[in-house]
Enzyme design. Structure first.
Site, short mmCIF file in Angstrom:
data_model
loop_
_atom_site.label_atom_id
_atom_site.label_comp_id
_atom_site.label_asym_id
_atom_site.label_seq_id
_atom_site.Cartn_x
_atom_site.Cartn_y
_atom_site.Cartn_z
N HIS A 48 8.32 3.29 9.04
CA HIS A 48 7.99 2.41 10.16
C HIS A 48 6.74 2.97 10.84
O HIS A 48 6.63 4.19 11.04
CB HIS A 48 9.14 2.35 11.16
N SER A 72 0.83 -1.21 0.00
CA SER A 72 0.00 0.00 0.00
C SER A 72 0.86 1.26 0.00
O SER A 72 0.47 2.29 -0.57
CB SER A 72 -0.98 0.00 1.18
C1 GRF Z 1 3.77 -0.52 6.74
O1 GRF Z 1 3.04 -0.39 7.93
C2 GRF Z 1 5.16 0.01 6.92
O2 GRF Z 1 5.23 1.09 7.79
C3 GRF Z 1 5.90 -1.17 7.50
O3 GRF Z 1 5.37 -2.29 6.83
C4 GRF Z 1 4.04 -1.98 6.40
C5 GRF Z 1 4.00 -2.23 4.93
O4 GRF Z 1 2.70 -2.08 4.42
N1 GRF Z 1 7.32 -1.04 7.35
P1 GRF Z 1 2.49 -1.99 2.86
O5 GRF Z 1 3.11 -3.25 2.25
O6 GRF Z 1 3.14 -0.77 2.36
O7 GRF Z 1 1.01 -1.96 2.66
#
Ligand code: GRF
Length: 218
Positions: free
Chosen positions: A111, A15
């Site tokens: 993060h 996402s």
């Molecule tokens: C997100 O919450 C990001 O902060 C963390 O992993 C998750 C990845 O989500 N590092 P996506 O694959 O971008 O939907």
């Protein structure tokens, strides 16, 4: 003006990759996604890249004899693609210090907590257990240790009394989708200055920075 080429590294849902792809659709946005690399075959993020017409590759880490060999393969692909900024977006592997050094101050991670609070796994569960009233997300330059490095952008959201890790995570994720494109834009505009282990943003109007609203009431 040439747009900054992004190499987005993913392992899963994608996402945040989607948020970057969407931001790059604006011709005025100073970056473009040049390459998406997944270490996981069939990751939903790869389908997002395909749907957007963005070049993507799977480099399965299991196919390599060592972490260094995998990192070298990823490094080679990023450099061949002319990448100027690496964006880790849900990439679930740690890189060797050599790889990190090769992209020093040219690699971002996101993060879902207000670092340095709650690094590592289950940041939303950690935030709820700690009883904090505010959480959020952090986009930072990558250093060798996990979830640390100079902070570029943070976005805050309230932690509500009834929150579960899932409900808090959804609120934070919406903030992530605004924070990552903002950090990339600031970087691509050459406004991110690293001094020691902190970042200053050239030309930032801090008076206009958003203020988190805390719950009103009796
Ligand atoms: C997100 O919450 C990001 O902060 C963390 O992993 C998750 C990845 O989500 N590092 P996506 O694959 O971008 O939907």
């Amino acid at each position: 003006m040439a747009r900054l080429k992004l190499g987005v590294l993913v392992s899963g849902r994608g996402s945040n990759l989607q948020a970057l792809i969407d931001a790059c659709r604006d011709p005025a946005f100073p970056a473009e996604v040049a390459l998406v690399v997944s270490n996981v075959a069939g990751a939903p993020a790869l389908e997002r890249a395909r749907a957007a017409g963005v070049p993507s590759e799977t480099i399965p880490h299991r196919g390599f004899p060592s972490r260094a060999a995998f990192d070298a393969a990823v490094d080679g692909r990023l450099r061949t693609a002319g990448v100027g900024l690496v964006c880790l977006a849900g990439f679930m592997r740690l890189f060797t210090p050599e790889f990190v050094a090769g992209w020093r101050d040219r690699m971002l991670n996101i993060h879902p907590s207000l670092l340095p609070a709650f690094p590592g796994l289950d940041p939303h569960g950690q935030a709820i257990a700690a009883g904090v009233r505010i959480s959020g997300c952090t986009v930072h330059l990558v250093r060798a240790a996990m979830d640390c490095g100079p902070i570029v952008v943070q976005a805050a959201v309230p932690v509500l009394p009834a929150d579960t890790p899932e409900s808090l995570g959804a609120r934070v994720l919406a903030a992530e989708h605004r924070a990552y494109p903002l950090a990339v834009r600031l970087f691509a505009e050459g406004r991110v200055r690293v001094a020691g282990e902190s970042v200053t943003i050239d030309g930032a109007d801090w008076d206009a920075a958003p203020t988190l609203l805390c719950p009103a009431g009796p």
